[in-house]
Enzyme design. Structure first.
Site, short mmCIF file in Angstrom:
data_model
loop_
_atom_site.label_atom_id
_atom_site.label_comp_id
_atom_site.label_asym_id
_atom_site.label_seq_id
_atom_site.Cartn_x
_atom_site.Cartn_y
_atom_site.Cartn_z
N GLU A 153 -11.18 60.92 -48.68
CA GLU A 153 -10.15 62.09 -49.27
C GLU A 153 -8.89 61.18 -50.22
O GLU A 153 -8.62 62.15 -50.78
CB GLU A 153 -9.68 62.74 -48.05
CG GLU A 153 -10.32 63.86 -47.48
CD GLU A 153 -9.45 64.67 -46.65
OE1 GLU A 153 -9.40 64.21 -45.53
OE2 GLU A 153 -8.86 65.77 -46.88
N GLY A 210 -7.39 65.29 -40.29
CA GLY A 210 -5.94 64.89 -40.21
C GLY A 210 -5.62 64.18 -41.35
O GLY A 210 -6.32 63.87 -42.36
C1 LIG Z 1 -6.30 66.43 -49.14
C2 LIG Z 1 -6.34 67.65 -48.20
C3 LIG Z 1 -5.05 67.82 -47.71
C4 LIG Z 1 -7.19 68.52 -47.81
C5 LIG Z 1 -7.17 69.21 -46.95
N1 LIG Z 1 -8.36 69.06 -45.83
C6 LIG Z 1 -8.28 68.48 -44.87
N2 LIG Z 1 -8.37 67.09 -44.68
C7 LIG Z 1 -7.94 66.57 -43.30
N3 LIG Z 1 -7.85 67.25 -42.37
C8 LIG Z 1 -7.69 68.44 -42.30
C9 LIG Z 1 -7.87 69.03 -43.72
N4 LIG Z 1 -7.63 70.56 -43.48
C10 LIG Z 1 -7.52 70.73 -42.16
N5 LIG Z 1 -7.24 69.53 -41.74
C11 LIG Z 1 -7.29 69.20 -40.05
O1 LIG Z 1 -7.28 70.51 -39.40
C12 LIG Z 1 -6.00 70.86 -38.67
C13 LIG Z 1 -5.65 72.48 -38.94
O2 LIG Z 1 -6.87 73.00 -38.24
P1 LIG Z 1 -7.01 72.95 -36.45
O3 LIG Z 1 -5.80 73.00 -36.03
O4 LIG Z 1 -7.65 71.56 -36.12
O5 LIG Z 1 -7.60 74.09 -36.07
C14 LIG Z 1 -5.01 70.30 -39.69
O6 LIG Z 1 -3.98 69.88 -38.84
C15 LIG Z 1 -5.61 68.79 -40.06
O7 LIG Z 1 -5.72 67.87 -38.96
#
Ligand SMILES: CC(C)=CCNc1ncnc2c1ncn2[C@@H]1O[C@H](COP(=O)(O)O)[C@@H](O)[C@H]1O
Ligand SMILES: [Zn+2]
Length: 365
Positions: free
Chosen positions: A229, A199
């Protein structure tokens, strides 16, 4: 490095968020079908955009969730994501997702995960193994015919192990986080192997999730944390104290934490494209992969959000090879080492080790 070779090499994916791995075509289709207040042209603009800041990425997730969070769509995207990873010769996938509750559509965290499991069961174009018990008697790869000339691609039907991690969203309360851990424990026999903390890294406090994470650890669930991050040395310190089984990213690490990380030997899930696109690293050539790789620190290349960042695991391997000057042998060893850091049981590990060994003989490495 040729893309074709990166595709043909067997790989393990340990850091993929379900909703972030959605096919772009599916996302566009869902957005188009949405009759409500979503302006499609605006959505399309966001979806096809190349660089996204951290804030934009999380806005993007809110948008994706609006379109995907119903049981049928969750089932559909799970099926597609597994097919997509299998099609590029990912042989073990640890898929993570945040169980969501939405009373207005009768969705509980449990029914959300059940929809994911239904998606796994509905895959028909590839062989999927996700129920631990069933695999005791028959391993997925040991029953393979001898692999011939054409490496992984020579196998007529793709095979893939899938395991699930349930994510705690940093916006959640201690109680909600505990609910997710309890659900994971109840669903262990269905292939749930651990817990992830993810998140928006600018939101929330470590102490909020700690009770749930400690409970998970006590109960023998594996834990991986999104760590560093954004610059937050105090949190990185606390996370290293917790000693999770793996961490994701590790971008903003002060020297002292980098030293602690190395001596801890905690494997790091490296997401090159994600880090570059969200500006978590200034550019690929100064990515901390190099320092950790040279120090022989345990690493595994991952996609994070292949749909959002328009990438795939083969591409991540190609980027690593091209950016850091690694050859086929190094790439293969990097991929093979990933097996050592999976959260599934030793039977799966052994099957994968044997599979990589047999493939190594047939690939030019
Ligand atoms: C710095 C940045 C935005 C990098 C992207 N990396 C991430 N960092 C933290 N949480 C993430 C990231 N990518 C996806 N998520 C989490 O995964 C969720 C999406 O997949 P799901 O709904 O859990 O199935 C997002 O709402 C978020 O809570
Ligand atoms: Zn992530």
């Amino acid at each position: 490095m040729e893309m074709e070779w990166c595709v043909s090499m067997p790989k393990v994916e340990l850091h993929a968020h379900l909703n972030g791995s959605i096919r772009v075509s599916t996302l566009l289709e869902l957005a188009k079908a949405e009759k409500g207040d979503i302006d499609f042209s605006e959505v399309e603009h966001v979806i096809v955009k190349y660089e996204r800041s951290l804030i934009e990425v999380f806005k993007m997730f809110d948008l994706i969730h609006n379109l995907t969070t119903d049981h049928n769509t969750v089932t559909r995207i799970t099926k597609e994501v597994v097919e997509d990873f299998a099609s590029e010769n990912v042989v073990y996938l640890e898929l993570r997702t945040t169980p969501k509750r939405n009373d207005s559509i009768g969705m509980s965290k449990r029914s959300y995960v059940e929809a994911v499991l239904k998606g796994l069961r509905s895959v028909s174009s590839v062989d999927v193994a996700f129920i631990p018990h069933n695999e005791d008697s028959k391993s997925l790869f040991s029953s393979l015919p001898t692999i011939t000339n054409d490496k992984c691609n020579g196998v007529a039907r793709k095979r893939i192990y899938v395991r699930l991690l349930l994510s705690i969203d940093r916006r959640e309360t201690t109680e909600a986080a505990l609910e997710t851990v309890k659900l994971a424990l109840e669903m262990r026999h269905l292939g749930v192997v651990g817990i992830d903390l993810s998140g928006n890294p600018k939101v929330g406090e470590w102490t909020t999730y700690l009770p749930a994470l400690e409970f998970a650890k006590e109960q023998g669930l594996h834990v991986t944390l999104h760590c560093g991050e954004v610059p937050n040395p105090e949190e990185v310190h606390n996370m290293l104290d917790f000693h999770p089984q793996r961490i994701g990213h590790a971008c903003f690490f002060e020297d002292e934490h980098q030293r602690r990380l190395k001596s801890s030997k905690i494997p790091v899930e490296i997401c090159l494209t994600s880090n570059v696109r969200t500006l978590s690293v200034p550019s690929i050539d100064v990515h901390h992969f190099v320092d950790l790789y040279n120090a022989k620190h345990p690493l595994v290349l991952c996609t994070d959000d292949s749909g959002v960042f328009s990438t795939c695991l083969s591409k991540e391997y190609k980027i690593a090879a091209d950016s850091f000057g690694l050859g086929r042998r190094e790439m293969f060893e990097l991929s093979r080492n990933g097996v050592e850091h999976i959260f599934a049981d030793s039977g799966v590990k052994e099957d994968l080790r044997n599979f990589f060994n047999s493939v190594a003989k047939n690939m030019e490495v």
